[in-house]
Enzyme design. Structure first.
Site, PDB file in Angstrom:
ATOM      1  N   HIS A   1       0.855  -1.183  -0.004  1.00  0.00           N
ATOM      2  CA  HIS A   1      -0.060  -0.003  -0.047  1.00  0.00           C
ATOM      3  C   HIS A   1       0.958   1.054  -0.066  1.00  0.00           C
ATOM      4  CE1 HIS A   1       1.027  -1.142   4.203  1.00  0.00           C
ATOM      5  NE2 HIS A   1       0.910   0.328   4.542  1.00  0.00           N
TER       6      HIS A   1
ATOM      7  N   THR B   1       3.483   5.585  -3.501  1.00  0.00           N
ATOM      8  CA  THR B   1       4.716   5.576  -4.330  1.00  0.00           C
ATOM      9  C   THR B   1       5.612   4.665  -3.940  1.00  0.00           C
ATOM     10  OG1 THR B   1       5.856   7.345  -2.735  1.00  0.00           O
ATOM     11  CG2 THR B   1       4.621   8.038  -4.826  1.00  0.00           C
ATOM     12  N   ARG B   2       6.651   4.320  -4.861  1.00  0.00           N
ATOM     13  CA  ARG B   2       7.774   3.555  -4.656  1.00  0.00           C
ATOM     14  C   ARG B   2       8.845   3.764  -5.716  1.00  0.00           C
ATOM     15  NH1 ARG B   2       4.917   1.755  -1.197  1.00  0.00           N
ATOM     16  NH2 ARG B   2       4.367  -0.249  -0.404  1.00  0.00           N
TER      17      ARG B   2
ATOM     18  N   LYS C   1       9.141  12.215   1.529  1.00  0.00           N
ATOM     19  CA  LYS C   1       9.309  11.104   2.341  1.00  0.00           C
ATOM     20  C   LYS C   1      10.540  10.455   2.383  1.00  0.00           C
ATOM     21  CE  LYS C   1       7.559   6.613   0.454  1.00  0.00           C
ATOM     22  NZ  LYS C   1       6.291   6.054  -0.025  1.00  0.00           N
TER      23      LYS C   1
ATOM     24  N   HIS D   1      15.955   2.033   5.600  1.00  0.00           N
ATOM     25  CA  HIS D   1      15.869   0.774   4.984  1.00  0.00           C
ATOM     26  C   HIS D   1      15.943  -0.493   5.933  1.00  0.00           C
ATOM     27  CE1 HIS D   1      15.710  -1.954   1.795  1.00  0.00           C
ATOM     28  NE2 HIS D   1      16.827  -2.445   1.458  1.00  0.00           N
TER      29      HIS D   1
ATOM     30  N   CYS E   1       4.330   0.158   7.401  1.00  0.00           N
ATOM     31  CA  CYS E   1       4.437  -0.646   6.243  1.00  0.00           C
ATOM     32  C   CYS E   1       5.336  -1.937   6.876  1.00  0.00           C
ATOM     33  CB  CYS E   1       5.009  -0.059   5.081  1.00  0.00           C
ATOM     34  SG  CYS E   1       4.801  -0.849   3.479  1.00  0.00           S
TER      35      CYS E   1
ATOM     36  N   LYS F   1       9.197  -2.752  -7.691  1.00  0.00           N
ATOM     37  CA  LYS F   1       9.482  -2.529  -8.886  1.00  0.00           C
ATOM     38  C   LYS F   1       9.545  -3.496  -9.848  1.00  0.00           C
ATOM     39  CE  LYS F   1      13.351  -0.943  -7.082  1.00  0.00           C
ATOM     40  NZ  LYS F   1      13.491  -1.901  -5.750  1.00  0.00           N
TER      41      LYS F   1
END
Ligand SMILES: Cc1cc2nc3c(=O)[nH]c(=O)nc-3n(C[C@H](O)[C@H](O)[C@H](O)COP(=O)(O)OP(=O)(O)OC[C@H]3O[C@@H](n4cnc5c(N)ncnc54)[C@H](O)[C@@H]3O)c2cc1C
Ligand SMILES: O=C(O)[C@@H]1CCCC=N1
Length: 387
Positions: free
Chosen positions: A47, A50-51, A269, A273, A316, A349
């Site tokens: 969800h 953007t990515r 954003k 990581h 997330c 991606k």
């Protein structure tokens, strides 16, 4: 139980399951896509607005898969009639002499990926409002950009349904009985399929228990942080600010990445990581903010145009393998059960190409990319039987 037998049942309507189901339906396979939550939902990994999409990878296999993935995203845009990708470029910064940054440059060069290497003296002129850390090099992956994630997920699910695919959402799978025809039981029905694809994101191991397999997957909660621009627009898509990845911000730390302000005007954003381990159904109980402290220090140092306190924090999850590479393989005991898991925070991606190779495995075909780096065998000492 209905007498109907599907060619394939796919469990999990995140980006990987939805893309796989669409590929199967396009290949005239009678396909059922099962999702535990009512769609759309924000409780997994796919969800959000953007990515990042990029070819800047250290490993050949990812660059090769991304060459085709870009083509498949463009095809999806055409089929769905919606914009899914916006080119912004990706700025990669990293310790100049580190193994990772050197390998990234070498791999990109050997694949002739369009890029611009920024020398220190010209960095500020090209990228104002970013302080390049001493000893870091910088390059731009020029065709990288932003994928509109929620929109993409909805588009693929719609295309699947228009290809006669069936989605049953709000149906949690509670049992799987392997066999030549696999039986899948949900809270409200029993379904049968000649093959089964498990793309259950953070819940992969829960489902794999029913097949006697456990993978070394760690589920972590990611604090998705948005930071306010001191002057609105400083880091915006309209000012042509790129996405960025800061490799190894400090020794022993994970990458930091960011996307230009766009979806929330005036907010950029920027995320860490990695996160802290969680149970997927209890992610709200995980309240560790160590990642936010790292981000606050980085933003103060390197992104001086942002207020160094997050304005919005969303949630997330990543499902991480020990080597951070995906799992794309058939089940070691049941050849008609296919597993797509462990996307380790960088799988979106690849959605369309992962959909293609998982559908090829489900159809018993030889996959069109070398999947040996993604095999279950590599975990021999970790993977354990749960029977
Ligand atoms: C904050 C964040 C930023 C990211 N940034 C990037 C990026 O910039 N670029 C990039 O390429 N990738 C990125 N990623 C990674 C990418 O989003 C994930 O790799 C990808 O979304 C994983 O998709 P999935 O389909 O495997 O998992 P999910 O989206 O979690 O889908 C799994 C689905 O299975 C369902 N399910 C589970 N169990 C059951 C059951 N028993 N019955 C029925 N349904 C079930 C779940 O409800 C869920 O909908 C990011 C991830 C996060 C969290
Ligand atoms: O996959 C991506 O491109 C992003 C940025 C780097 C870290 C993880 N996700």
């Amino acid at each position: 139980m209905s007498s109907e037998v599907y060619d394939c049942i796919v469990i999990g309507a995140g980006i990987q399951g939805s893309c796989t189901a669409y590929q199967l339906a396009k290949n005239q396979q009678k396909t059922l896509l099962l999702e535990q939550f009512v769609l759309p939902h924000s409780r997994g990994s796919s969800h959000g607005q953007t990515r990042i999409i990029r070819k800047a990878y250290e490993e050949n296999v990812y660059i090769q898969m991304m060459q085709e993935s870009y083509e498949l995203w463009a095809q999806l845009e055409e089929e769905a009639g919606v914009e899914l990708y916006r080119r912004t470029g990706l700025l990669v910064m990293g310790p100049e002499n580190s193994e990772g940054f050197s390998r990234l440059q070498a791999t990109m060069q050997s694949h002739k990926i369009p890029r611009v290497v920024l020398e220190k003296q010209e960095f500020r002129q090209h990228i104002p409002n970013v302080n390049l850390t001493d000893g870091n090099g910088a390059l731009i992956d020029t065709n990288a950009g932003v994928l509109y994630a929620d929109r993409a997920l909805r588009a693929v699910q719609r295309l699947f349904q228009s290809s006669e695919g069936v989605i049953k959402d709000g149906e949690k799978v509670i049992d799987i009985t392997p066999g030549a025809v696999v039986t899948v039981t949900t809270g409200s029905g029993v379904y049968r399929g000649r093959s089964l694809v498990i793309t259950a994101g953070p819940w992969a191991n829960r489902l794999l228990t029913h097949t006697g397999l456990q993978l070394p997957l760690k589920v972590v909660k990611i604090n998705v942080c948005y930071w306010k621009e001191k002057i609105p627009g400083t880091y915006s898509v309209s000012q042509r600010f790129p996405c960025f990845i800061q490799m190894e911000p400090k020794e022993g730390e994970y990458d930091i990445y960011g996307l230009p302000s766009n979806e929330y005007p005036g907010l950029m954003k920027v995320c860490y990581h990695m996160g802290s381990e969680t149970e997927p159904d209890e992610r709200d109980k995980q309240t560790d903010r160590g990642d936010i402290d790292i981000l606050m220090r980085y933003i103060t140092r390197c992104l001086p145009g942002l207020v160094p306190v997050p304005a919005v924090v969303e949630t997330c999850m990543y499902t991480v393998t020990p080597d951070h590479h995906f799992v794309l393989d058939s089940h070691p005991t049941y050849g008609n059960i296919i597993i797509g898991a462990g996307f380790s925070g960088h799988g979106f991606k690849f959605g369309p190409i992962i959909g293609k190779v998982l559908s090829q495995l489900a159809l018993g075909q030889v996959p069109s990319h070398d999947l040996s780096p993604f095999g279950i065998k590599r975990f021999q000492s970790h993977a354990r039987s749960s029977l």
